[in-house]
Write a protein that holds these residues in place. Structure first.
Motif, PDB file in Angstrom:
ATOM      1  N   GLN A  95      -9.267  -1.537  -1.163  1.00  0.00           N
ATOM      2  CA  GLN A  95      -8.863  -1.425  -2.562  1.00  0.00           C
ATOM      3  C   GLN A  95      -7.647  -0.534  -2.699  1.00  0.00           C
ATOM      4  N   ASP A  96      -7.647   0.622  -2.017  1.00  0.00           N
ATOM      5  CA  ASP A  96      -6.500   1.515  -2.086  1.00  0.00           C
ATOM      6  C   ASP A  96      -5.261   0.873  -1.479  1.00  0.00           C
ATOM      7  N   ALA A  97      -5.414   0.158  -0.381  1.00  0.00           N
ATOM      8  CA  ALA A  97      -4.259  -0.479   0.249  1.00  0.00           C
ATOM      9  C   ALA A  97      -3.589  -1.455  -0.716  1.00  0.00           C
ATOM     10  N   ASP A  98      -4.383  -2.237  -1.438  1.00  0.00           N
ATOM     11  CA  ASP A  98      -3.829  -3.168  -2.416  1.00  0.00           C
ATOM     12  C   ASP A  98      -3.110  -2.422  -3.533  1.00  0.00           C
ATOM     13  N   ARG A  99      -3.733  -1.344  -4.022  1.00  0.00           N
ATOM     14  CA  ARG A  99      -3.120  -0.580  -5.115  1.00  0.00           C
ATOM     15  C   ARG A  99      -1.823   0.081  -4.656  1.00  0.00           C
ATOM     16  N   PHE A 100      -1.824   0.624  -3.435  1.00  0.00           N
ATOM     17  CA  PHE A 100      -0.635   1.306  -2.921  1.00  0.00           C
ATOM     18  C   PHE A 100       0.535   0.332  -2.807  1.00  0.00           C
ATOM     19  N   ARG A 101       0.265  -0.840  -2.248  1.00  0.00           N
ATOM     20  CA  ARG A 101       1.344  -1.823  -2.098  1.00  0.00           C
ATOM     21  C   ARG A 101       1.889  -2.265  -3.457  1.00  0.00           C
ATOM     22  N   ALA A 102       0.996  -2.411  -4.424  1.00  0.00           N
ATOM     23  CA  ALA A 102       1.426  -2.837  -5.755  1.00  0.00           C
ATOM     24  C   ALA A 102       2.361  -1.822  -6.386  1.00  0.00           C
ATOM     25  N   VAL A 103       2.086  -0.534  -6.191  1.00  0.00           N
ATOM     26  CA  VAL A 103       2.957   0.510  -6.746  1.00  0.00           C
ATOM     27  C   VAL A 103       4.323   0.457  -6.089  1.00  0.00           C
ATOM     28  N   TYR A 104       4.361   0.399  -4.767  1.00  0.00           N
ATOM     29  CA  TYR A 104       5.652   0.379  -4.073  1.00  0.00           C
ATOM     30  C   TYR A 104       6.457  -0.864  -4.432  1.00  0.00           C
ATOM     31  N   GLU A 105       5.808  -2.016  -4.414  1.00  0.00           N
ATOM     32  CA  GLU A 105       6.516  -3.249  -4.743  1.00  0.00           C
ATOM     33  C   GLU A 105       6.972  -3.254  -6.197  1.00  0.00           C
ATOM     34  N   GLY A 106       6.216  -2.562  -7.057  1.00  0.00           N
ATOM     35  CA  GLY A 106       6.559  -2.517  -8.471  1.00  0.00           C
ATOM     36  C   GLY A 106       7.839  -1.778  -8.776  1.00  0.00           C
ATOM     37  N   VAL A 107       8.252  -0.873  -7.873  1.00  0.00           N
ATOM     38  CA  VAL A 107       9.520  -0.162  -8.071  1.00  0.00           C
ATOM     39  C   VAL A 107      10.594  -0.654  -7.106  1.00  0.00           C
ATOM     40  N   GLY A 108      10.268  -1.702  -6.363  1.00  0.00           N
ATOM     41  CA  GLY A 108      11.243  -2.244  -5.422  1.00  0.00           C
ATOM     42  C   GLY A 108      11.357  -1.467  -4.133  1.00  0.00           C
ATOM     43  N   ALA A 109      10.329  -0.662  -3.807  1.00  0.00           N
ATOM     44  CA  ALA A 109      10.336   0.116  -2.573  1.00  0.00           C
ATOM     45  C   ALA A 109       9.607  -0.639  -1.466  1.00  0.00           C
ATOM     46  N   ASP A 110       9.965  -0.363  -0.240  1.00  0.00           N
ATOM     47  CA  ASP A 110       9.322  -1.001   0.907  1.00  0.00           C
ATOM     48  C   ASP A 110       7.861  -0.566   0.981  1.00  0.00           C
ATOM     49  N   ALA A 111       6.947  -1.539   1.035  1.00  0.00           N
ATOM     50  CA  ALA A 111       5.516  -1.252   1.102  1.00  0.00           C
ATOM     51  C   ALA A 111       4.966  -1.398   2.513  1.00  0.00           C
ATOM     52  N   GLY A 112       5.840  -1.579   3.494  1.00  0.00           N
ATOM     53  CA  GLY A 112       5.397  -1.830   4.854  1.00  0.00           C
ATOM     54  C   GLY A 112       4.668  -0.682   5.501  1.00  0.00           C
ATOM     55  N   ALA A 113       4.839   0.548   4.990  1.00  0.00           N
ATOM     56  CA  ALA A 113       4.187   1.704   5.600  1.00  0.00           C
ATOM     57  C   ALA A 113       2.696   1.787   5.269  1.00  0.00           C
ATOM     58  N   VAL A 114       2.263   1.115   4.214  1.00  0.00           N
ATOM     59  CA  VAL A 114       0.861   1.191   3.793  1.00  0.00           C
ATOM     60  C   VAL A 114      -0.025   0.595   4.884  1.00  0.00           C
ATOM     61  N   THR A 115      -0.989   1.385   5.338  1.00  0.00           N
ATOM     62  CA  THR A 115      -1.869   0.976   6.430  1.00  0.00           C
ATOM     63  C   THR A 115      -3.303   1.295   6.070  1.00  0.00           C
ATOM     64  N   GLU A 116      -4.154   0.286   6.095  1.00  0.00           N
ATOM     65  CA  GLU A 116      -5.556   0.501   5.738  1.00  0.00           C
ATOM     66  C   GLU A 116      -6.319   1.168   6.877  1.00  0.00           C
ATOM     67  N   VAL A 117      -7.026   2.246   6.537  1.00  0.00           N
ATOM     68  CA  VAL A 117      -7.912   2.933   7.479  1.00  0.00           C
ATOM     69  C   VAL A 117      -9.234   3.183   6.762  1.00  0.00           C
ATOM     70  N   ALA A 118      -9.811   4.342   6.975  1.00  0.00           N
ATOM     71  CA  ALA A 118     -11.017   4.777   6.270  1.00  0.00           C
ATOM     72  C   ALA A 118     -10.992   6.293   6.246  1.00  0.00           C
ATOM     73  N   LEU A 119     -11.875   6.898   5.485  1.00  0.00           N
ATOM     74  CA  LEU A 119     -11.969   8.351   5.497  1.00  0.00           C
ATOM     75  C   LEU A 119     -12.369   8.799   6.900  1.00  0.00           C
ATOM     76  N   PRO A 120     -11.674   9.778   7.477  1.00  0.00           N
ATOM     77  CA  PRO A 120     -11.914  10.124   8.880  1.00  0.00           C
ATOM     78  C   PRO A 120     -13.189  10.920   9.129  1.00  0.00           C
ATOM     79  N   PHE A 121     -13.809  11.440   8.064  1.00  0.00           N
ATOM     80  CA  PHE A 121     -14.972  12.307   8.263  1.00  0.00           C
ATOM     81  C   PHE A 121     -16.299  11.610   7.971  1.00  0.00           C
ATOM     82  N   LEU A 122     -16.282  10.289   7.837  1.00  0.00           N
ATOM     83  CA  LEU A 122     -17.547   9.580   7.681  1.00  0.00           C
ATOM     84  C   LEU A 122     -18.269   9.546   9.025  1.00  0.00           C
ATOM     85  N   GLY A 123     -19.587   9.612   8.979  1.00  0.00           N
ATOM     86  CA  GLY A 123     -20.350   9.596  10.223  1.00  0.00           C
ATOM     87  C   GLY A 123     -21.707  10.242  10.017  1.00  0.00           C
TER      88      GLY A 123
END
Length: 437
Positions: A145-173
């Protein structure tokens, strides 16, 4: 500049609070090349929220070296050392300042891979925070969900969205929940700034204490983030420790500190307003309740849990209700309640970093969206707060242009910092309240 490919990778993490240090250090280890011996150097940005030794221990995140720096000192350090990866675990303005400072320091020469992201749930200042992070090689999103939202913001201002990378919270376990224990333990995960006002915080405390009295057979824990005088990512003007003073508390009610994972080990029901602890709890399949008592509002952050199945009230919890989370919502939030997909959550980030490291000498200069041309009324102020000029160069007289402080100056700095924190946490709230009279 990056280290040699024949050596173990070196990673530097710059963080400005206890929570961001935990996220940054754990993320660094998750995204490091697989089967590689990693050296991790930690840098703590000097400020009101610089974590204390106790807070650092409580995070459970370790490093091979750890020291406190200003932004300018960090820029000097990382240009003198050979790092492969830099993780910027900072507020948006701090990330933006470091991106410009690093761009100025490295120019067109070889450089490490720069990574940034968010420490938890993103429920406010989405566009502002994201655009301040633009320019890093990887902007980590903790869920689909965050990855989709992040890309939408960058694309909405004409910025490159290629850096957005989906991961997860690192402290789950942690161990998966297997069923209610005896005694049943109910944990309320407190937040420093949610809710903000005394009436709402007192209400939550009253309900928690009332729950303990209503259910004397249960253990009821109030999990606190910090001790009086310590700061976290957010300022806590009305700590619960202060609100419980003078109260007669039931024997089964207890205030606890410590690592959240250890508290969850003994928890049968996690209750919160909107803490990221809810995602940790859901990952373990622990019954988790997100309170609606104060409304479902953006200011509280509990609107993030719409559709989760976890929204409920103290009245229902008092009566024995246990929320059932929605599996589809969990999957969209990067919470692998069954545990199956979490192990591969960082594979894409590792692959992208490995590819970038292979051509580290050919990496293009950092290109943040904000520049003196695109944001002339905004960017200079952000850079100046970190003692950087409009071009990212350290301003004259900044710590990067001075010699290292001697023992006496270090003692004076620590005393001054303590006085500053006291002013922020104790004096400023009193002045604000007086102004409201």
């Amino acid at each position: 500049m990056p280290a040699s490919a024949t050596k173990s990778p070196r990673i530097a993490v710059l963080a400005d609070s206890d929570t961001r240090w935990k996220w940054g250090a754990l993320t660094a280890r998750r995204i490091a090349p697989a089967d590689a011996g990693v050296r991790l150097d930690g840098y703590l940005l000097r400020g009101r929220a610089t974590p204390t030794p106790r807070q650092l221990t409580e995070t459970g995140a370790t490093a091979d070296s750890l020291r406190e720096v200003t932004g300018a000192e960090f820029l000097r350090a990382v240009t003198q050392e050979s790092y492969d990866i830099l993780v910027l675990a900072l507020v948006g303005g701090g990330v933006q300042a470091m991106l410009h400072g690093l761009k100025h320091a490295w120019g067109t020469g070889p450089r490490p891979v720069v990574v940034t992201g968010y420490v938890g749930v993103v429920y406010e200042k989405l566009a502002d925070g994201l655009l301040l992070r633009h320019g890093a090689d990887l902007v980590l999103a903790n869920s689909a969900q965050d990855a989709d939202r992040f890309r939408a913001v960058y694309e909405g201002v004409g910025a490159d969205a290629g850096a957005v990378t989906e991961v997860a919270l690192p402290f789950l376990g942690g161990e998966a929940y297997t069923g209610e224990r005896v005694p049943c333990t109910v944990t309320f995960a407190a937040q420093p700034s949610v809710p903000e006002n005394r009436a709402d915080r007192t209400y939550l405390l009253d309900r928690l204490v009332a729950h303990a009295r209503r259910h004397p057979e249960r253990e009821v824990l109030l999990k606190l983030r910090s001790k009086p005088g310590e700061h976290t990512t957010h300022i806590e003007e009305l700590p619960y420790q202060k609100l419980v003073r003078g109260r007669e508390l039931p024997a089964n009610f207890q205030l606890v500190y410590g690592h959240m994972g250890e508290v969850l080990d003994r928890t049968d029901l996690l209750v919160t307003v909107s803490s990221t602890a809810a995602l940790e709890s859901l990952h373990r399949r622990i019954p988790t309740a997100v309170l609606t008592d104060l409304g479902v509002r953006e200011a509280l952050g509990n609107h993030h849990f719409l559709g989760s199945g976890c929204l409920t009230s103290w009245d229902r919890l008092d009566a024995g209700h246990r929320p059932e989370p929605d599996p589809a919502w969990l999957a969209r939030q990067g919470v692998a309640a069954g545990g199956g997909s979490y192990a591969g959550a960082f594979d894409a980030a590792r692959a992208r970093i490995a590819a970038l490291l292979e051509r580290s000498g050919a990496l293009t200069p950092l290109e943040p969206y904000y520049t003196p041309e695109t944001a002339p009324g905004y960017l200079p102020g952000i850079l100046a707060r970190h003692h950087l000029g409009p071009d990212g160069a350290p301003l004259p007289g900044s710590p990067a242009t001075r010699a290292e402080a001697g023992p006496v100056r270090q003692i004076v700095r620590r005393a001054a910092r303590g006085a500053y924190r006291h002013g922020v946490q104790r004096v400023a709230p009193v002045i604000r309240r007086m102004g409201e009279l």
